[in-house]
Design an enzyme around this catalytic site. Sequence first.
Site, PDB file in Angstrom:
ATOM      1  N   TYR A  53      -4.830  -3.898  -8.844  1.00 12.13           N
ATOM      2  CA  TYR A  53      -3.458  -4.419  -8.920  1.00 12.13           C
ATOM      3  C   TYR A  53      -2.830  -3.960 -10.225  1.00 12.13           C
ATOM      4  O   TYR A  53      -3.456  -4.037 -11.279  1.00 12.13           O
ATOM      5  CB  TYR A  53      -3.447  -5.955  -8.874  1.00 12.13           C
ATOM      6  N   GLU A  55       0.956  -4.469 -10.972  1.00  8.14           N
ATOM      7  CA  GLU A  55       2.397  -4.761 -10.923  1.00  8.14           C
ATOM      8  C   GLU A  55       3.016  -4.510 -12.293  1.00  8.14           C
ATOM      9  O   GLU A  55       2.434  -4.843 -13.323  1.00  8.14           O
ATOM     10  CB  GLU A  55       2.635  -6.211 -10.491  1.00  8.14           C
ATOM     11  N   ASP A 199      19.094  11.713  -0.245  1.00 10.33           N
ATOM     12  CA  ASP A 199      17.739  11.442   0.241  1.00 10.33           C
ATOM     13  C   ASP A 199      17.183  12.785   0.712  1.00 10.33           C
ATOM     14  O   ASP A 199      17.504  13.253   1.807  1.00 10.33           O
ATOM     15  CB  ASP A 199      17.832  10.438   1.387  1.00 10.33           C
ATOM     16  N   LYS A 228       6.220  15.208   3.348  1.00  8.21           N
ATOM     17  CA  LYS A 228       6.790  16.180   4.301  1.00  8.21           C
ATOM     18  C   LYS A 228       6.624  17.579   3.697  1.00  8.21           C
ATOM     19  O   LYS A 228       5.493  18.026   3.506  1.00  8.21           O
ATOM     20  CB  LYS A 228       8.229  15.800   4.617  1.00  8.21           C
TER      21      LYS A 228
HETATM   22  N1  DSN Z   1      10.682   9.494  10.603  1.00  8.70           N
HETATM   23  C1  DSN Z   1      10.909  10.616   9.716  1.00  8.70           C
HETATM   24  C2  DSN Z   1      11.174  11.869  10.452  1.00  8.70           C
HETATM   25  O1  DSN Z   1      10.448  12.141  11.383  1.00  8.70           O
HETATM   26  O2  DSN Z   1      12.068  12.606  10.113  1.00  8.70           O
HETATM   27  C3  DSN Z   1      11.965  10.338   8.736  1.00  8.70           C
HETATM   28  O3  DSN Z   1      11.684   9.171   8.079  1.00  8.70           O
END
Ligand code: DSN
Length: 434
Positions: A53, A55, A199, A228
């Site tokens: 933990y 925080e 974003d 990603k």
């Molecule tokens: N769910 C994601 C996507 O597939 O683009 C974005 O958060």
Amino acid sequence: MINNRLNIQDPEVFNLIEKETERQNHNVELIASENFASKAVMEAMGSTLTNKYAEGLPGKRYYGGCKFVDVVEDIARDRLKQLFGADWANVQPHSGAQANAAVYLTFMNPGDKLLGFDLSHGGHLTHGSPVNFSGILYDAHFYGVEKETGKLDMNRIREKAKEVNPKMISIGASAYPRDIDYEAFREIADEVGAFLWMDMAHTAGLIAAKLLNDPLPWCDVVTSTTHKTLRGPRGGIILKGRDSENSLGKVAPKSGRVKMWSELLDGAVFPGTQGGPLMHVIAAKAVAFGEALRPEFVSYQKKVIDNAKAMANRFTELGYKVVSGGTDNHLVLVDLRNKNLTGKIAENALGNAEITVNKNMVPFDTQSPFVTSGIRIGTPAMTTRGMGPDEFGYIVELMDKVLSKPEDTDLQEQVIRDVKALCERFPLYDFVTI
Ligand code: DSN
């Protein structure tokens, strides 16, 4: 597999993980938001740091025993700042949606107006969708792409911004294949006195590699996921954009004293919207940011774009309608209406052939989000496995074969054999044993 203790203690879960690893190894993975994290990243995620933990922030924790995790978090923040040339970062958001929640909590009050990218035109759920907290708590309005071009038109967005007069404008998308003109967005935000938030969840890796326009000099705040194109563990981050902390001065202090945005954003993550940070994931973020600072990361991102362009070209040659006529980034959005197919039928047929895509709304879609008229296809994952334009062109041909007879299960069985042969030339991880 890497860990045989799990096999002994809990074979039920172990076997499912093995099966999922095998699925990933022998499927053509084309979900634009997915990637394959390195073994080093996964090792950090599976470490003892999950037990801790912590925080608060490094040096200012609510728990003892943080001397090592403090250094880990500092490394993650420093590498991230270096990667994007930012002077402030928070690496604690558990996800992109959590990072975005902290932005709303910092810059907006309930009922304030947001102008966001329409989800059905490629935007994201957390940018004002009525089923998400962002559309429930805030007064969300939307801009979208043009019907003729499938692209954003900055004049139309300016008109919309003047009509709505939003407190914040959001940029960023989950299914927009084109680069974004942040400078033009900045001008619009200044004209209406709005905060500007990007974003960059989908395109962060391409932006870090300087292959797409950089939002940081133009936006007030930038959020992202880390799993990603950035190819790290599943998680979120927040970065300060241009140095505008004092210039707009719109953030009302929530305590007696005036706080800088960065301090407010830190507070909006914890205690505002989260409890304890996931220190094992923060360690994995540090490892991934270290990987992203290497020159190989830039060559990888170049290949991601080359491969997406190769797919868009091959789809067009085969008579498919590619939204916006091509791509600048890692994804291709295919409108299947001229092929008399829905996204749902295509996703299922391709899935039966072990080619994984997701059905996706296309701009001005006439189908529901559960059916859709399109599919979204991304190149980050299979590029990580080493595939190039020839393989991606071949994948489009396999997809075309399946989509030409979506009910033909014999054909799908044949394609599975082709998919398997292709995947075996580009093994996922060397610990795959099945
Ligand atoms: N769910 C994601 C996507 O597939 O683009 C974005 O958060």
